[in-house]
Write an enzyme that holds these catalytic residues in place. Structure first.
Site, PDB file in Angstrom:
ATOM      1  N   HIS A 190      13.302  24.500  31.774  1.00  0.00           N
ATOM      2  CA  HIS A 190      12.645  23.399  32.193  1.00  0.00           C
ATOM      3  C   HIS A 190      11.225  23.768  32.779  1.00  0.00           C
ATOM      4  O   HIS A 190       9.968  22.958  32.510  1.00  0.00           O
ATOM      5  CB  HIS A 190      13.416  22.249  33.435  1.00  0.00           C
TER       6      HIS A 190
ATOM      7  N   LYS B 138      25.863  17.498  35.326  1.00  0.00           N
ATOM      8  CA  LYS B 138      27.334  17.117  36.449  1.00  0.00           C
ATOM      9  C   LYS B 138      25.730  17.065  37.733  1.00  0.00           C
ATOM     10  O   LYS B 138      25.082  17.792  37.927  1.00  0.00           O
ATOM     11  CB  LYS B 138      28.036  18.258  36.491  1.00  0.00           C
TER      12      LYS B 138
END
Lengths: 284, 178
Positions: free
Chosen positions: B39, B104
């Site tokens: 990222h 999650k």
């Protein structure tokens, strides 16, 4: 003095980390099974059943329980009558790290350790060094426990210094709040390790050591066993539940360990452990 | 939470806008892996106006660092990592067309704003079910940042990968306020 071969340590550690990552311990599996039966939220019960199915697939098809096969945290209890046969320049830690490296490489476990924390964070490629804690005990045996500790839950662990006059309820409120903050991020249902007493670093170590106790075995002091029960009840009232989607099963267990401390201090540490609670021991 | 909605990538904005918190979905098609370091590099590439390793418009990113594949297998265990660690980076990717993220746990306010503004969702799958979830991945190939090892970007192919809409494009969260 009883001597243990270097290679015996290597092969034992190798087996422990492999078995930990592929075979969920009996205590954790039973706790998941009884939680699935007792859970009143049907959606939560379904998720718990999937976790049990995950454990079955992991063992049968040799796929790790979780892709995060952990930082290897190793607890050594060495009897003063037991010694390891070492060549010049070797230590027991070398044998432990050799066992970790072999297990992680041969059995397709993820290597999740970086060489230093801030500069480049380059992966060591071996999942070593392990974090190793040594303790001396009586006898001539060597006990080794390997925990494969996931990063997601470890990240949510916390420490706090309380005033020595703090009431039990203040500690309970804070521990419950730490679990609430961990919430859906840290893979509930958790095993919550609490270390009370000692000093700054010892309370943190105790909170991790508390996780080594098998689920279902309570603290042998009645007061602290009661504290464990009260904490678990409060934690399971948070309605975080499996995957954080609600339910009665936010934690499978809360385990407290204590040790003496300074008159001025009341250190408390909480180590959050996910349901993929991978811990295996051997006595050599 | 009843009928399972089929999602096949590449996703359109209208498809994503039709999803609501609590919808149970089965994701199929191409999904890219990305976690912390990937990222950081993707965002640096966007800032530097460099070419990206894959087309973000309509894409799905799965926050995962799989364990190594055994010989003859496509992947090892492959469950989600904690999504909130990607909070600093996700809004920029969503602004460039990313339509869904799978992970999650919780997402921050800036991510939730980006989901609303540009039309994207965050899907939650079961943390710690890496063995079970890996059965829904039928191919895997490293396409960028190979030096990152498990953190490299992989092109995966999903078949009926199970997830739940945890944050939708209308400001909703399955966790209530969080």
């Amino acid at each position: 003095m009883r001597y243990i071969e270097f290679d015996k340590i290597v092969s034992s550690v190798e087996s422990l980390c492999v078995s930990a990552c592929y075979e969920l311990s009996e205590d954790v599996l039973s706790a998941l099974e009884s939680a699935a039966k007792q859970e009143s939220n049907p959606n939560a019960a379904e998720i718990l059943k999937k976790l049990i199915e995950n454990a079955r697939i992991a063992k049968a098809e040799r796929i790790p329980l979780c892709q995060d096969t952990g930082l290897a945290v190793v607890f050594v209890e060495q009897g003063t009558g037991a010694a390891v046969k070492l060549s010049d320049g070797q230590t027991l830690d070398d044998a432990i790290n050799a066992g970790i490296e072999a297990g992680y490489e041969k059995e397709y476990l993820r290597k999740s350790v970086v060489k230093e924390p801030l500069k480049e964070r380059k992966n060591t490629g071996t999942n070593t060094p392990a974090v190793i804690h040594h303790a001396l005990t009586v006898g001539d045996k060597l006990k080794i426990t390997v925990m494969a500790k996931g990063g997601g839950c470890e990240n949510k662990s916390q420490f706090k210094m309380f005033k020595p006059t703090a009431a039990k309820v203040e500690i309970i409120d804070w521990v419950v709040d730490v679990v609430k903050q961990a919430g859906a991020d840290a893979c509930p249902p958790f095993v919550v390790g609490v270390g009370i007493g000692g000093d700054f670093e010892l309370s943190c170590l105790l909170s991790k050591r508390a996780l080594l106790r098998n689920i279902g075995v309570e603290n042998n002091d009645e007061f602290y066993a009661g504290l464990e029960e009260e904490l678990l009840s409060r934690i399971n009232g948070l309605d975080i539940g499996p995957q954080g989607f609600g339910g009665d099963t936010t934690a499978l267990a809360c385990q407290v360990e204590t040790t003496p401390c300074h008159i001025a201090s009341l250190p408390v540490a909480v180590n959050i452990e996910c349901h993929s609670h991978r811990h295996k021991s051997v006595i050599i | 939470m009843s009928k399972v909605k089929q999602l096949k990538s590449v996703l359109s904005e209208s498809e994503v806008r039709s999803l609501k918190v609590g919808d149970v979905v089965a994701v199929s098609g191409v999904v890219y892996t990305g976690r912390d370091m990937a990222h950081k590099r993707l965002c640096a590439a966007i800032d530097g106006k460099e070419a990206l390793p894959f087309e973000l418009e309509g894409a799905v990113i799965y926050f995962v660092g799989p364990s190594p594949a055994r010989p003859g297998k496509v992947i090892g265990a492959a469950g989600p990592t904690t999504s909130s660690r990607m909070d600093a980076f996700s809004p920029k990717l969503v602004a460039c067309g990313l339509r869904a993220m799978i992970g999650k746990g919780y997402r921050g306010d800036e991510v939730r704003e980006a989901l609303k503004k540009f039309g994207a969702v965050h899907l939650s799958t079961i943390g710690g079910a890496g063995a079970l979830l890996s059965k829904h991945i039928v191919s895997a190939e490293v396409i960028a940042y190979e030096d990152l090892g498990t953190e490299a970007i992989r092109k995966l192919e999903f078949v009926d990968f199970p997830a739940v809409v945890a944050y939708d494009s209308h400001g909703g969260s399955i966790y209530g306020e969080k």
